[in-house]
Design a protein around this motif. Structure first.
Motif, PDB file in Angstrom:
ATOM      1  N   ASN A   1       0.832  -1.199   0.000  1.00  0.00           N
ATOM      2  CA  ASN A   1       0.000   0.000   0.000  1.00  0.00           C
ATOM      3  C   ASN A   1       0.875   1.260   0.000  1.00  0.00           C
ATOM      4  N   GLY A   2       0.601   2.159  -0.935  1.00  0.00           N
ATOM      5  CA  GLY A   2       1.405   3.357  -1.073  1.00  0.00           C
ATOM      6  C   GLY A   2       2.594   3.183  -1.997  1.00  0.00           C
ATOM      7  N   TYR A   3       2.692   2.016  -2.603  1.00  0.00           N
ATOM      8  CA  TYR A   3       3.795   1.738  -3.521  1.00  0.00           C
ATOM      9  C   TYR A   3       3.256   1.454  -4.910  1.00  0.00           C
ATOM     10  N   GLU A   4       4.085   1.665  -5.906  1.00  0.00           N
ATOM     11  CA  GLU A   4       3.781   1.190  -7.246  1.00  0.00           C
ATOM     12  C   GLU A   4       4.956   0.365  -7.743  1.00  0.00           C
ATOM     13  N   PHE A   5       4.645  -0.636  -8.557  1.00  0.00           N
ATOM     14  CA  PHE A   5       5.645  -1.565  -9.052  1.00  0.00           C
ATOM     15  C   PHE A   5       5.639  -1.538 -10.576  1.00  0.00           C
ATOM     16  N   SER A   6       6.807  -1.528 -11.155  1.00  0.00           N
ATOM     17  CA  SER A   6       6.908  -1.428 -12.609  1.00  0.00           C
ATOM     18  C   SER A   6       7.050  -2.796 -13.256  1.00  0.00           C
ATOM     19  N   PHE A   7       6.628  -2.881 -14.503  1.00  0.00           N
ATOM     20  CA  PHE A   7       6.775  -4.093 -15.289  1.00  0.00           C
ATOM     21  C   PHE A   7       6.800  -3.691 -16.756  1.00  0.00           C
ATOM     22  N   HIS A   8       7.079  -4.650 -17.609  1.00  0.00           N
ATOM     23  CA  HIS A   8       7.185  -4.364 -19.041  1.00  0.00           C
ATOM     24  C   HIS A   8       6.292  -5.311 -19.828  1.00  0.00           C
ATOM     25  N   PRO A   9       5.029  -4.955 -20.023  1.00  0.00           N
ATOM     26  CA  PRO A   9       4.110  -5.816 -20.776  1.00  0.00           C
ATOM     27  C   PRO A   9       4.392  -5.772 -22.272  1.00  0.00           C
ATOM     28  N   THR A  10       4.104  -6.868 -22.935  1.00  0.00           N
ATOM     29  CA  THR A  10       4.165  -6.910 -24.391  1.00  0.00           C
ATOM     30  C   THR A  10       2.745  -6.876 -24.933  1.00  0.00           C
ATOM     31  N   ILE A  11       2.450  -5.891 -25.766  1.00  0.00           N
ATOM     32  CA  ILE A  11       1.135  -5.779 -26.388  1.00  0.00           C
ATOM     33  C   ILE A  11       1.338  -5.887 -27.883  1.00  0.00           C
ATOM     34  N   GLY A  12       0.863  -6.991 -28.450  1.00  0.00           N
ATOM     35  CA  GLY A  12       1.173  -7.257 -29.856  1.00  0.00           C
ATOM     36  C   GLY A  12       2.653  -7.581 -29.975  1.00  0.00           C
ATOM     37  N   THR A  13       3.386  -6.753 -30.696  1.00  0.00           N
ATOM     38  CA  THR A  13       4.829  -6.958 -30.860  1.00  0.00           C
ATOM     39  C   THR A  13       5.642  -5.869 -30.171  1.00  0.00           C
ATOM     40  N   LYS A  14       4.962  -4.958 -29.447  1.00  0.00           N
ATOM     41  CA  LYS A  14       5.655  -3.848 -28.815  1.00  0.00           C
ATOM     42  C   LYS A  14       5.746  -4.045 -27.305  1.00  0.00           C
ATOM     43  N   ILE A  15       6.863  -3.604 -26.739  1.00  0.00           N
ATOM     44  CA  ILE A  15       7.064  -3.668 -25.299  1.00  0.00           C
ATOM     45  C   ILE A  15       6.797  -2.294 -24.702  1.00  0.00           C
ATOM     46  N   TYR A  16       5.958  -2.249 -23.658  1.00  0.00           N
ATOM     47  CA  TYR A  16       5.589  -1.001 -23.029  1.00  0.00           C
ATOM     48  C   TYR A  16       6.093  -0.968 -21.593  1.00  0.00           C
ATOM     49  N   SER A  17       6.049   0.195 -20.984  1.00  0.00           N
ATOM     50  CA  SER A  17       6.380   0.339 -19.576  1.00  0.00           C
ATOM     51  C   SER A  17       5.086   0.499 -18.797  1.00  0.00           C
ATOM     52  N   GLY A  18       4.810  -0.425 -17.892  1.00  0.00           N
ATOM     53  CA  GLY A  18       3.571  -0.392 -17.135  1.00  0.00           C
ATOM     54  C   GLY A  18       3.820  -0.300 -15.644  1.00  0.00           C
ATOM     55  N   ARG A  19       2.742  -0.145 -14.892  1.00  0.00           N
ATOM     56  CA  ARG A  19       2.855  -0.079 -13.437  1.00  0.00           C
ATOM     57  C   ARG A  19       1.577  -0.607 -12.807  1.00  0.00           C
ATOM     58  N   ILE A  20       1.704  -1.079 -11.585  1.00  0.00           N
ATOM     59  CA  ILE A  20       0.558  -1.417 -10.760  1.00  0.00           C
ATOM     60  C   ILE A  20       0.758  -0.736  -9.416  1.00  0.00           C
ATOM     61  N   GLU A  21      -0.251   0.020  -8.982  1.00  0.00           N
ATOM     62  CA  GLU A  21      -0.161   0.794  -7.740  1.00  0.00           C
ATOM     63  C   GLU A  21      -1.216   0.295  -6.744  1.00  0.00           C
ATOM     64  N   PHE A  22      -0.806   0.170  -5.494  1.00  0.00           N
ATOM     65  CA  PHE A  22      -1.710  -0.254  -4.433  1.00  0.00           C
ATOM     66  C   PHE A  22      -1.916   0.880  -3.435  1.00  0.00           C
ATOM     67  N   SER A  23      -3.137   0.981  -2.888  1.00  0.00           N
ATOM     68  CA  SER A  23      -3.425   2.004  -1.887  1.00  0.00           C
ATOM     69  C   SER A  23      -4.368   1.444  -0.834  1.00  0.00           C
ATOM     70  N   SER A  24      -4.358   2.052   0.335  1.00  0.00           N
ATOM     71  CA  SER A  24      -5.165   1.600   1.469  1.00  0.00           C
ATOM     72  C   SER A  24      -6.654   1.861   1.223  1.00  0.00           C
ATOM     73  N   PRO A  25      -7.541   0.988   1.684  1.00  0.00           N
ATOM     74  CA  PRO A  25      -7.187  -0.243   2.419  1.00  0.00           C
ATOM     75  C   PRO A  25      -6.920  -1.444   1.509  1.00  0.00           C
ATOM     76  N   ASP A  26      -7.561  -1.474   0.316  1.00  0.00           N
ATOM     77  CA  ASP A  26      -7.430  -2.653  -0.544  1.00  0.00           C
ATOM     78  C   ASP A  26      -7.684  -2.311  -2.010  1.00  0.00           C
TER      79      ASP A  26
END
Length: 308
Positions: free
Chosen positions: A217-242
């Motif tokens: 909670n209060g953090y975001e995490f980065s990842f690199h999804p592939t959509i089609g043939t391109k690689i993107y920079s993505g994130r998932i963020e969590f916040s309180s309470p759920d």
């Protein structure tokens, strides 16, 4: 270390490429090149295939129909097999093998997120996986086949541009097992693997829930999804309470999460769809996400890491 919401405090690259799931289906099959061998092995082996259900690179493990699939004309068929890199390195996916019934109608693998065999240890992926010499990989493939083509006493043959030697492997439709759902299929494949996966998806205790929420909670995490043939920079963020919010570089979605023994289950507010995010703790106590499953908004590819 002070945690600030939306600040990337530590970066975890999650090689995603979306997960989709599938599986559900029909039973154990003892595959052989002829009916005589099938009969002999049915007497002596449970949930095992015979030696003649094996080629140089492929071993057929089981085949099922998922009775929970409710289409009026089609059955959902699940084929489980093991790829063996005996002499050369291989690149494989769930889409490598086609099925032909009575030398007439050919069917290719059809993959959807809801078919995911997530109580098994079989890989279900459109993305190519490396299988190096001396190693093996369990693979699941799913097929939509007309019910009439699966009538009794029909022969299913296998073909592949990668594994030409599997053309001699044959399955009799009489030997396909129909089970009620994917969980029953997983139990039939390996009850120990099923039990472990089932326990991993049960509600975590209060201590674990609090620990996970403190770390995300209060953090975001980065990842690199592939959509089609391109690689993107993505994130998932969590916040309180759920709450969570996902941005894959193209689309944004959000909802609520719950903590299980080994997964964070994401439930999207707009659709009610649930996806699983596996988590582990490293030696320093920080949280890691080794895989990301069931997030079809991230990519057009199916990539569910069930295998260990």
């Amino acid at each position: 270390m002070e945690k600030e919401k939306k600040k990337l405090n530590f970066k975890i690259i999650i090689p995603i490429i979306v997960a989709i799931v599938v599986i559900a289906i029909v039973g154990v099959i003892f595959l052989t090149k002829d009916k005589e061998n099938i009969s002999e092995n049915l007497e002596n082996s449970e949930n095992k295939v015979t030696e003649t259900a094996e080629s140089k690179y492929i071993q057929i493990d089981n085949i099922y129909i998922d009775n929970s699939y409710t289409d009026e004309q089609l059955n959902l068929v699940y084929l489980f097999y093991t790829v063996k890199a005996n002499e050369q390195n291989l690149k494989v996916s769930s889409k490598d093998i086609d099925l032909t019934i009575n030398d007439t109608n050919k069917y290719s693998c059809t993959m959807k997120i809801e078919y995911n065999p997530n109580y098994t240890d079989y890989c279900y992926s459109e993305m190519l996986k490396d299988v190096y010499v001396g190693s093996t990989l369990k693979v699941c493939a799913t097929y939509q086949i007309p019910k009439g083509d699966l009538a009794p006493n029909r022969t299913i043959t296998l073909s592949s541009s990668k594994f030409s030697d599997i053309s001699n492997l044959k399955i009799n439709t009489n030997d396909i097992k129909t089970l009620e759902n994917t969980q029953e299929i997983a139990k039939d494949l390996d009850i120990n693997i099923y039990n472990a996966n089932y326990e991993a998806r049960q509600d975590a205790d209060t201590e674990t829930v609090n620990k996970v929420k403190t770390l995300i909670n209060g953090y975001e995490f980065s990842f690199h999804p592939t959509i089609g043939t391109k690689i993107y920079s993505g994130r998932i963020e969590f916040s309180s309470p759920d709450h969570f919010e996902v941005n894959n570089g193209v689309l944004t979605n959000s909802g609520t999460y719950s903590v299980k023994n080994k997964y964070i289950v994401l439930t999207y507010s707009n659709t009610g769809m649930t996806n699983e995010l596996e988590y582990t703790f490293d030696e320093s106590g920080e949280i890691n996400f080794p895989t990301l499953g069931g997030t079809n908004t991230f990519s057009s590819y199916v990539n569910f890491e069930n295998h260990q």
